[in-house]
Scaffold this motif. Structure first.
Motif, PDB file in Angstrom:
ATOM      1  N   ARG A 191      32.490  29.833  34.153  1.00 10.49           N
ATOM      2  CA  ARG A 191      32.931  30.166  35.301  1.00 10.49           C
ATOM      3  C   ARG A 191      33.177  31.371  35.346  1.00 10.49           C
ATOM      4  O   ARG A 191      33.634  31.934  36.750  1.00 10.49           O
ATOM      5  N   GLY A 192      33.775  32.816  34.012  1.00  8.54           N
ATOM      6  CA  GLY A 192      34.231  33.852  34.544  1.00  8.54           C
ATOM      7  C   GLY A 192      32.333  34.957  35.442  1.00  8.54           C
ATOM      8  O   GLY A 192      32.207  35.425  36.238  1.00  8.54           O
ATOM      9  N   VAL A 193      31.706  34.221  34.572  1.00  6.18           N
ATOM     10  CA  VAL A 193      30.235  35.084  35.037  1.00  6.18           C
ATOM     11  C   VAL A 193      30.313  34.443  36.293  1.00  6.18           C
ATOM     12  O   VAL A 193      29.964  35.199  37.819  1.00  6.18           O
ATOM     13  N   LEU A 194      30.312  33.227  36.701  1.00  5.62           N
ATOM     14  CA  LEU A 194      30.321  33.115  38.586  1.00  5.62           C
ATOM     15  C   LEU A 194      31.001  33.343  39.084  1.00  5.62           C
ATOM     16  O   LEU A 194      30.687  33.889  41.050  1.00  5.62           O
ATOM     17  N   MET A 195      32.415  33.502  38.674  1.00  9.36           N
ATOM     18  CA  MET A 195      33.245  33.911  39.552  1.00  9.36           C
ATOM     19  C   MET A 195      33.020  35.376  40.313  1.00  9.36           C
ATOM     20  O   MET A 195      33.754  36.184  41.444  1.00  9.36           O
ATOM     21  N   VAL A 196      33.029  36.301  39.259  1.00 12.10           N
ATOM     22  CA  VAL A 196      33.509  37.732  39.163  1.00 12.10           C
ATOM     23  C   VAL A 196      31.962  38.474  39.477  1.00 12.10           C
ATOM     24  O   VAL A 196      32.421  39.087  40.215  1.00 12.10           O
ATOM     25  N   GLY A 197      31.144  37.615  38.875  1.00  9.95           N
ATOM     26  CA  GLY A 197      29.735  37.874  39.488  1.00  9.95           C
ATOM     27  C   GLY A 197      29.935  38.644  41.152  1.00  9.95           C
ATOM     28  O   GLY A 197      29.314  40.125  41.831  1.00  9.95           O
ATOM     29  N   PRO A 198      29.675  37.845  42.548  1.00 11.92           N
ATOM     30  CA  PRO A 198      29.508  38.072  43.420  1.00 11.92           C
ATOM     31  C   PRO A 198      30.392  39.030  44.309  1.00 11.92           C
ATOM     32  O   PRO A 198      30.596  39.549  44.828  1.00 11.92           O
ATOM     33  N   SER A 207      42.202  54.211  35.952  1.00 11.98           N
ATOM     34  CA  SER A 207      41.168  55.001  34.280  1.00 11.98           C
ATOM     35  C   SER A 207      40.351  54.230  33.911  1.00 11.98           C
ATOM     36  O   SER A 207      39.206  54.692  33.295  1.00 11.98           O
ATOM     37  N   TYR A 208      39.983  53.099  34.349  1.00 12.19           N
ATOM     38  CA  TYR A 208      38.477  51.816  34.869  1.00 12.19           C
ATOM     39  C   TYR A 208      38.423  51.918  36.432  1.00 12.19           C
ATOM     40  O   TYR A 208      39.016  51.859  36.789  1.00 12.19           O
ATOM     41  N   CYS A 209      37.047  51.080  35.993  1.00 11.54           N
ATOM     42  CA  CYS A 209      36.641  49.987  37.252  1.00 11.54           C
ATOM     43  C   CYS A 209      37.434  49.347  37.599  1.00 11.54           C
ATOM     44  O   CYS A 209      36.777  47.802  37.458  1.00 11.54           O
ATOM     45  N   GLU A 210      39.241  48.946  37.603  1.00  8.60           N
ATOM     46  CA  GLU A 210      39.341  47.787  38.359  1.00  8.60           C
ATOM     47  C   GLU A 210      38.758  47.504  40.023  1.00  8.60           C
ATOM     48  O   GLU A 210      39.031  48.175  40.346  1.00  8.60           O
ATOM     49  N   HIS A 211      38.715  46.476  40.333  1.00  2.00           N
ATOM     50  CA  HIS A 211      38.434  45.822  41.432  1.00  2.00           C
ATOM     51  C   HIS A 211      39.258  46.152  42.803  1.00  2.00           C
ATOM     52  O   HIS A 211      37.920  46.921  43.576  1.00  2.00           O
ATOM     53  N   MET A 212      40.642  46.255  42.685  1.00  2.00           N
ATOM     54  CA  MET A 212      41.021  46.960  43.498  1.00  2.00           C
ATOM     55  C   MET A 212      40.572  47.615  44.071  1.00  2.00           C
ATOM     56  O   MET A 212      40.844  48.814  44.933  1.00  2.00           O
ATOM     57  N   ARG A 225      38.616  43.620  53.969  1.00  2.00           N
ATOM     58  CA  ARG A 225      39.363  41.771  53.973  1.00  2.00           C
ATOM     59  C   ARG A 225      38.211  40.441  52.944  1.00  2.00           C
ATOM     60  O   ARG A 225      38.984  40.132  52.380  1.00  2.00           O
ATOM     61  N   VAL A 226      37.176  40.919  53.037  1.00  2.00           N
ATOM     62  CA  VAL A 226      36.732  39.419  52.821  1.00  2.00           C
ATOM     63  C   VAL A 226      36.834  39.956  51.226  1.00  2.00           C
ATOM     64  O   VAL A 226      36.426  39.326  50.398  1.00  2.00           O
ATOM     65  N   ASN A 227      36.520  40.923  50.719  1.00  2.00           N
ATOM     66  CA  ASN A 227      36.481  41.593  49.285  1.00  2.00           C
ATOM     67  C   ASN A 227      38.139  41.069  48.882  1.00  2.00           C
ATOM     68  O   ASN A 227      37.741  40.713  48.028  1.00  2.00           O
ATOM     69  N   GLN A 258      31.353  48.501  34.316  1.00  2.00           N
ATOM     70  CA  GLN A 258      32.382  47.771  33.052  1.00  2.00           C
ATOM     71  C   GLN A 258      33.632  47.180  34.691  1.00  2.00           C
ATOM     72  O   GLN A 258      34.282  45.863  33.835  1.00  2.00           O
ATOM     73  N   LEU A 259      33.600  46.648  35.283  1.00  2.00           N
ATOM     74  CA  LEU A 259      34.162  45.809  36.715  1.00  2.00           C
ATOM     75  C   LEU A 259      33.753  44.115  36.532  1.00  2.00           C
ATOM     76  O   LEU A 259      34.676  43.890  36.197  1.00  2.00           O
ATOM     77  N   PHE A 260      32.766  44.214  36.432  1.00  2.00           N
ATOM     78  CA  PHE A 260      31.968  43.082  35.714  1.00  2.00           C
ATOM     79  C   PHE A 260      32.615  42.616  34.721  1.00  2.00           C
ATOM     80  O   PHE A 260      33.359  41.331  34.289  1.00  2.00           O
ATOM     81  N   PHE A 261      32.520  43.315  33.323  1.00  2.00           N
ATOM     82  CA  PHE A 261      33.235  42.693  31.866  1.00  2.00           C
ATOM     83  C   PHE A 261      34.339  42.925  32.207  1.00  2.00           C
ATOM     84  O   PHE A 261      35.000  41.842  31.074  1.00  2.00           O
ATOM     85  N   VAL A 262      35.103  43.465  32.629  1.00  2.00           N
ATOM     86  CA  VAL A 262      36.637  43.874  32.816  1.00  2.00           C
ATOM     87  C   VAL A 262      37.398  42.795  33.306  1.00  2.00           C
ATOM     88  O   VAL A 262      37.613  41.329  32.271  1.00  2.00           O
ATOM     89  N   HIS A 263      36.596  42.058  34.328  1.00  2.00           N
ATOM     90  CA  HIS A 263      37.491  40.489  35.098  1.00  2.00           C
ATOM     91  C   HIS A 263      36.375  39.597  33.907  1.00  2.00           C
ATOM     92  O   HIS A 263      37.086  38.463  33.925  1.00  2.00           O
ATOM     93  N   ASN A 264      35.953  39.664  33.708  1.00  2.00           N
ATOM     94  CA  ASN A 264      34.825  38.430  33.510  1.00  2.00           C
ATOM     95  C   ASN A 264      35.824  38.124  32.185  1.00  2.00           C
ATOM     96  O   ASN A 264      35.828  36.984  31.686  1.00  2.00           O
ATOM     97  N   PHE A 265      35.645  39.608  31.056  1.00  2.00           N
ATOM     98  CA  PHE A 265      36.816  38.958  29.990  1.00  2.00           C
ATOM     99  C   PHE A 265      38.297  38.805  29.577  1.00  2.00           C
ATOM    100  O   PHE A 265      38.652  37.739  29.732  1.00  2.00           O
ATOM    101  N   THR A 266      38.445  38.709  31.385  1.00  2.00           N
ATOM    102  CA  THR A 266      40.118  38.812  31.532  1.00  2.00           C
ATOM    103  C   THR A 266      39.778  36.907  30.990  1.00  2.00           C
ATOM    104  O   THR A 266      40.753  36.281  31.392  1.00  2.00           O
ATOM    105  N   ALA A 267      39.014  36.515  32.885  1.00  2.00           N
ATOM    106  CA  ALA A 267      38.784  35.076  33.182  1.00  2.00           C
ATOM    107  C   ALA A 267      38.394  34.653  32.009  1.00  2.00           C
ATOM    108  O   ALA A 267      39.104  33.020  31.590  1.00  2.00           O
ATOM    109  N   VAL A 268      37.580  34.928  30.433  1.00  2.00           N
ATOM    110  CA  VAL A 268      37.706  34.198  29.504  1.00  2.00           C
ATOM    111  C   VAL A 268      38.563  34.525  28.732  1.00  2.00           C
ATOM    112  O   VAL A 268      39.059  33.395  28.141  1.00  2.00           O
TER     113      VAL A 268
END
Length: 240
Positions: free
Chosen positions: A79-86, A105-110, A121-123, A28-38
């Protein structure tokens, strides 16, 4: 973007399941942030479209041909896949504490990063770099495009032509504001707004997901004369 949360939302409403597996959370985190970048890339591409339509109208169809649009869309998705995947792989390797209640209410990265017991700190730095690079690059292209559009429009001799050109861009500008303002707020306050109450974080995170798809039909529909006339007729029938 908003449908990224739909599968889990349906399980909550239908089955009362208030838990999510770790792998499902990462998906879910991957798709949320990937589609944000898209979506950010789509807004940037729309700004380029407006630029060529107004500043180079005779070359618009030849410059933004179907192969060019397909390549641009593919690059935005890649771009979204390559940046959010790591970011997902970095979280996958971390050890989490016993307390595993996500504050959103959803899996946000932070929100997920805050559940890690190790050094994050790296994350946090990687997430901030991704957000600033995606939004920074896209916003720069948007601002440069509209600056050049504004310069061309102000040189037009006819006021009617100026108004028509501005009307072409005003809907896009409203969509840009509805998307970027909540997105930037929720991204930056997670890292720097430690004094902001938690419920404000959650509210803005919801706005960032739900506000653009809610406003988009209104923003683009209000410029359609046929739709406006139908709304006026409906309001008159209601006595408003």
């Amino acid at each position: 973007l908003s449908t990224s949360m739909l599968p889990k939302m349906l399980t909550i409403f239908w089955r009362g399941s208030r838990e999510i597996g770790f792998v499902s959370c990462l998906v879910q985190l991957f798709f949320v942030h990937n589609f944000t970048a898209v979506e950010s890339g789509v807004l940037m591409a729309m700004a380029l479209d407006r630029y060529f339509a107004i500043c180079h109208p005779l070359r618009h169809s030849s410059i933004l041909s179907m192969p060019v649009l397909a390549a641009l869309g593919s690059l935005v998705l890649l771009r979204g896949v390559l940046m959010v995947g790591p970011a997902c792989f970095l979280l996958r390797r971390k050890a989490f504490c016993q307390h595993r209640v996500i504050s959103h209410s959803y899996c946000e990265h932070m929100a997920v990063v805050k559940l890690v017991c190790e050094d994050t700190r790296v994350n946090a730095a990687y997430g901030l770099c991704v957000a600033l690079s995606v939004i920074g690059v896209d916003l720069t292209v948007i601002v440069v495009s509209y600056t050049m559009i504004l310069g061309v429009v102000l040189k037009l001799s006819s006021s009617d032509t100026q108004i028509k050109a501005f009307n072409t861009c005003v809907s896009h500008v409203c969509v840009i504001l509805s998307f970027y303002v909540p997105a930037l707020f929720t991204s930056l306050t997670h890292r720097f707004g430690h004094s902001i109450p938690q419920h404000v974080h959650i509210l803005v995170a919801h706005l960032y997901i739900l506000l653009p798809p809610t406003l988009n039909p209104i923003i683009y529909g209000v410029r359609t004369k046929h739709l406006r006339d139908k709304v006026v007729v409906l309001l008159k029938r209601k006595g408003i």
